[in-house]
Design a protein around this motif. Structure first.
Motif, mmCIF file in Angstrom:
data_model
loop_
_atom_site.group_PDB
_atom_site.id
_atom_site.type_symbol
_atom_site.label_atom_id
_atom_site.label_comp_id
_atom_site.label_asym_id
_atom_site.label_seq_id
_atom_site.Cartn_x
_atom_site.Cartn_y
_atom_site.Cartn_z
ATOM 1 N N LEU A 442 0.842 -1.189 0.000
ATOM 2 C CA LEU A 442 0.000 0.000 0.000
ATOM 3 C C LEU A 442 0.877 1.238 0.000
ATOM 4 O O LEU A 442 1.866 1.319 0.738
ATOM 5 C CB LEU A 442 -0.917 0.014 1.223
ATOM 6 N N VAL A 443 0.516 2.208 -0.827
ATOM 7 C CA VAL A 443 1.168 3.521 -0.832
ATOM 8 C C VAL A 443 0.092 4.582 -0.673
ATOM 9 O O VAL A 443 -1.066 4.370 -1.039
ATOM 10 C CB VAL A 443 1.975 3.765 -2.126
ATOM 11 N N ARG A 444 0.472 5.707 -0.138
ATOM 12 C CA ARG A 444 -0.499 6.786 0.058
ATOM 13 C C ARG A 444 -0.778 7.512 -1.257
ATOM 14 O O ARG A 444 0.136 7.774 -2.037
ATOM 15 C CB ARG A 444 0.025 7.780 1.099
ATOM 16 N N GLU A 460 15.921 10.416 -6.209
ATOM 17 C CA GLU A 460 14.709 9.656 -6.540
ATOM 18 C C GLU A 460 14.823 9.011 -7.910
ATOM 19 O O GLU A 460 14.375 7.876 -8.123
ATOM 20 C CB GLU A 460 13.485 10.567 -6.470
ATOM 21 N N LEU A 461 15.419 9.731 -8.865
ATOM 22 C CA LEU A 461 15.616 9.158 -10.200
ATOM 23 C C LEU A 461 16.507 7.929 -10.138
ATOM 24 O O LEU A 461 16.235 6.909 -10.789
ATOM 25 C CB LEU A 461 16.231 10.211 -11.132
ATOM 26 N N ARG A 462 17.567 8.008 -9.323
ATOM 27 C CA ARG A 462 18.460 6.850 -9.193
ATOM 28 C C ARG A 462 17.749 5.695 -8.496
ATOM 29 O O ARG A 462 17.883 4.535 -8.897
ATOM 30 C CB ARG A 462 19.722 7.236 -8.418
ATOM 31 N N ARG A 529 5.421 -7.481 -14.261
ATOM 32 C CA ARG A 529 5.811 -6.151 -13.789
ATOM 33 C C ARG A 529 6.024 -6.221 -12.280
ATOM 34 O O ARG A 529 5.168 -6.683 -11.546
ATOM 35 C CB ARG A 529 4.713 -5.142 -14.130
ATOM 36 N N THR A 530 7.172 -5.768 -11.788
ATOM 37 C CA THR A 530 7.467 -5.860 -10.355
ATOM 38 C C THR A 530 6.682 -4.810 -9.572
ATOM 39 O O THR A 530 6.095 -3.890 -10.142
ATOM 40 C CB THR A 530 8.963 -5.659 -10.078
ATOM 41 N N LEU A 531 6.708 -4.979 -8.244
ATOM 42 C CA LEU A 531 6.056 -4.003 -7.370
ATOM 43 C C LEU A 531 6.584 -2.599 -7.644
ATOM 44 O O LEU A 531 5.807 -1.642 -7.766
ATOM 45 C CB LEU A 531 6.300 -4.379 -5.907
ATOM 46 N N ARG A 532 7.906 -2.478 -7.730
ATOM 47 C CA ARG A 532 8.481 -1.143 -7.932
ATOM 48 C C ARG A 532 8.097 -0.584 -9.290
ATOM 49 O O ARG A 532 7.791 0.614 -9.420
ATOM 50 C CB ARG A 532 9.996 -1.190 -7.775
ATOM 51 N N GLU A 533 8.074 -1.435 -10.322
ATOM 52 C CA GLU A 533 7.706 -0.951 -11.656
ATOM 53 C C GLU A 533 6.251 -0.497 -11.697
ATOM 54 O O GLU A 533 5.932 0.505 -12.359
ATOM 55 C CB GLU A 533 7.958 -2.054 -12.678
ATOM 56 N N ASP A 534 5.372 -1.211 -11.011
ATOM 57 C CA ASP A 534 3.974 -0.765 -10.954
ATOM 58 C C ASP A 534 3.880 0.545 -10.184
ATOM 59 O O ASP A 534 3.113 1.438 -10.552
ATOM 60 C CB ASP A 534 3.105 -1.833 -10.293
ATOM 61 N N VAL A 550 9.425 4.171 -3.153
ATOM 62 C CA VAL A 550 10.747 3.698 -2.713
ATOM 63 C C VAL A 550 10.644 3.004 -1.363
ATOM 64 O O VAL A 550 11.171 1.906 -1.156
ATOM 65 C CB VAL A 550 11.753 4.868 -2.659
ATOM 66 N N HIS A 551 9.946 3.628 -0.410
ATOM 67 C CA HIS A 551 9.824 3.042 0.918
ATOM 68 C C HIS A 551 9.008 1.755 0.922
ATOM 69 O O HIS A 551 9.282 0.846 1.690
ATOM 70 C CB HIS A 551 9.207 4.060 1.890
ATOM 71 N N ALA A 552 7.994 1.675 0.063
ATOM 72 C CA ALA A 552 7.136 0.486 0.038
ATOM 73 C C ALA A 552 7.795 -0.690 -0.656
ATOM 74 O O ALA A 552 7.370 -1.836 -0.468
ATOM 75 C CB ALA A 552 5.817 0.808 -0.652
ATOM 76 N N THR A 553 8.838 -0.441 -1.444
ATOM 77 C CA THR A 553 9.449 -1.518 -2.236
ATOM 78 C C THR A 553 10.928 -1.681 -1.918
ATOM 79 O O THR A 553 11.710 -2.057 -2.787
ATOM 80 C CB THR A 553 9.260 -1.245 -3.739
#
Length: 558
Positions: A442-444, A460-462, A529-534, A550-553
């Motif tokens: 879950l993300v806000r 963040e880009l990196r 598609r991975t969690l981060r990619e989604d 970033v924090h959720a994944t």
């Protein structure tokens, strides 16, 4: 007068009875001795009938005009003068089974909760205007010599001029109800009442984050705990050394809300945590969960399968149960028999047979699941697969023509294969039964009112492995903060997903005992598609922030 005036004013605005300009003008001319509703009544066309009708509609009760009703004077014996004035209520009718009582504020939980217990009757509440109730209080109870005075903000009523009880518990009742009401108004998921060395701390979990909202003197702790235990109906006030669990059921407006109460003794006293189960969550569809249209179409195809196991994975608090319920809502049709086994049953679903695990009497997941199969269901939901016995029964059910939903605790979707193998399920059974695994976090959500265009930082880009070409036409937004989101910049949460589908090639890989890493790499090659990619897709669409993803994944391997 009204338990939540701000909420009532919002209802009046939404009903078109007053405008935002009217409200601002009333606030600007408000005096110390009057409420905002009183000011609106005096300087707009708003009437007391408008207020009462609006409250009645939102509380799901009838509106009555007391002045046009015939009231039997003998009914005053059903509600004492003290309680009639305390709760601003008038007994209207008595059919020998239920007592009909008119109240001015049908959203006041203290009245709805306390009056039936005090009177000792089942009560049907209706709504009337404040003016009607005040007039009839004076008329019906005049013979009882009601005297009212204010002491430290508490209304104290005595009869015949004699000193009465001041109901020392009334402030605690109001404090507890205020705490619950505010939590629900702020859409909190949990309420934490925590004893510290010299105070009691109140915290709400808002969109996954704990926020400190209030503190109270330590001496109030025993009374607060006792009140909540009484409301639960099943927790012992006398027992303070052992953990206890209970349940509180409330109605706020047109919402039915359950609170799961847990008490644990700590070094400074009992700590209470209440999980708020808002039944409106049951109405969520797949888009509200956070699915993009392409993922939703693929997932809905899986829901139409005749058999097999669909697993939802993720840590505690990642929304797995909400996703399962949304799935059941999609496929809940009159021609389908659906049975669930849960620990506990969190939400009651219309048209679905739900079984609660009770390990103390031998009703485990496995035992309940075996019994369920004799009920000839089409679809089965198992709250969680925890052991080999439950897993094997669920898999055998899926291989004999049942569609089975369940959850596992794994960090990503391909890891579900290793988890099932670890608890004793044979690889060929996993390959044959599992149709897909959905991992989620879950993300806000960014507040739709105040979010503004933003640029991603180099960090963040990196972190998201993004380059300038991918963000050239993106609608990236960032949090700001406003009144609607309590200055947080976020309002509500959404899921980010990783869908691992099991096709013929993946089945062969599972049968060959390939590692999770090998399964994951092949799934990526096949389009997973991975969690981060989604999450990145949702950042680029302006739905959430890069920091949230970033924090959720953090455990994402890619």
């Amino acid at each position: 007068m009204f338990s939540n005036e701000e909420y009532l004013v919002q209802l009046l605005v939404e009903a078109g009875l007053v405008s935002e300009e009217d409200v601002e003008a009333a606030k600007g001319s408000l005096t110390v001795s009057e409420t905002l509703i009183q000011r609106l009544l005096s300087q707009t066309s708003l009437s007391q009938e408008d207020v009462a009708s609006t409250l009645a509609i939102n509380a799901g009760v009838d509106f009555v005009s007391i002045k046009d009703s015939e009231i039997d004077p003998s009914l005053v014996s059903q509600v004492s003068a003290e309680n009639a004035q305390r709760f601003m209520c008038i007994p209207m009718q008595d059919d020998g089974i239920t007592l009909q009582v008119a109240i001015a504020d049908p959203l006041n939980f203290e009245t709805l909760d306390s009056l039936p217990m005090i009177v000792g009757r089942e009560i049907i509440f209706v709504c009337a205007t404040v003016r009607d109730i005040e007039n009839h209080l004076a008329e019906l109870y005049s013979a009882e010599g009601v005297i009212t005075r204010k002491e430290e903000g508490i209304t104290v009523t005595t009869n015949d001029g004699e000193s009465g009880n001041e109901r020392d518990d009334a402030p605690i009742i109001r404090l507890v109800m205020h705490t619950l009401t505010e939590a629900m108004r702020m859409r909190a998921s949990d309420i934490h009442i925590e004893p510290l060395e010299t105070s009691v701390r109140i915290r709400y979990r808002l969109d996954g984050k704990l926020v400190h909202t209030d503190s109270h003197p330590k001496k109030l702790l025993p009374s607060i705990i006792a009140r909540l235990k009484v409301m639960s109906g099943s927790m012992s006030i006398a027992e303070k050394r052992l953990p206890q669990d209970g349940r509180i059921q409330l109605k706020m407006g047109d919402k039915d809300v359950d609170l799961r109460v847990s008490s644990v003794p700590s070094n400074h006293g009992e700590s209470i945590v209440m999980r708020i189960l808002d039944k409106t969550a049951l109405l969520l569809g797949l888009p509200e969960l956070g699915f993009f249209s392409d993922d939703q179409q693929g997932f809905e195809r899986l829901l139409r399968l005749p058999d097999g196991i669909l697993l939802v994975t993720g840590p505690t608090g990642s929304g797995k149960t909400t996703t399962l319920y949304a799935c059941l809502n999609v496929i809940n049709q009159p021609d389908k028999k659906i049975i669930t086994v849960e620990d506990p049953v969190e939400y009651e679903l219309a048209g679905i047979n739900q079984v609660m695990v009770k390990t103390d009497i031998g009703m485990s997941f496995a035992a309940a699941l075996r019994s369920m199969l004799r009920q000839a269901p089409n679809i089965i939901m198992v709250g969680e697969i925890r052991d080999a016995e439950t897993a094997n029964i669920a898999i055998n059910a899926s291989l004999t023509g049942h569609l089975v939903f369940s959850t596992l605790h794994t960090n990503d979707a391909p890891s579900a294969v290793a988890r099932l193998s670890d608890i004793g399920v044979k690889p060929f059974l996993i390959a044959s039964a599992v149709r897909a695994v959905l991992a989620q976090r879950l993300v806000r959500r960014l507040c739709p009112i105040c979010k503004q265009p933003a640029e991603l930082t180099d960090k963040e880009l990196r972190a998201l492995s993004l380059d300038s070409s991918r963000i050239a036409e993106a609608e990236i937004r960032g949090p700001v903060g406003c009144d609607r989101c309590r200055e947080l910049g976020f309002k509500g949460r959404m899921g980010i997903f990783e869908m691992f589908s099991v096709d013929d090639e993946v089945r062969q890989m599972i049968n060959s005992n390939l590692t999770t890493g090998q399964l994951r790499r092949r799934a990526r090659e096949l389009g997973m598609r991975t969690l981060r990619e989604d999450g990145i897709r949702k950042v680029l669409a302006g739905l959430t922030s890069a920091n949230e993803v970033v924090h959720a994944t953090m455990s994402d391997l890619d």
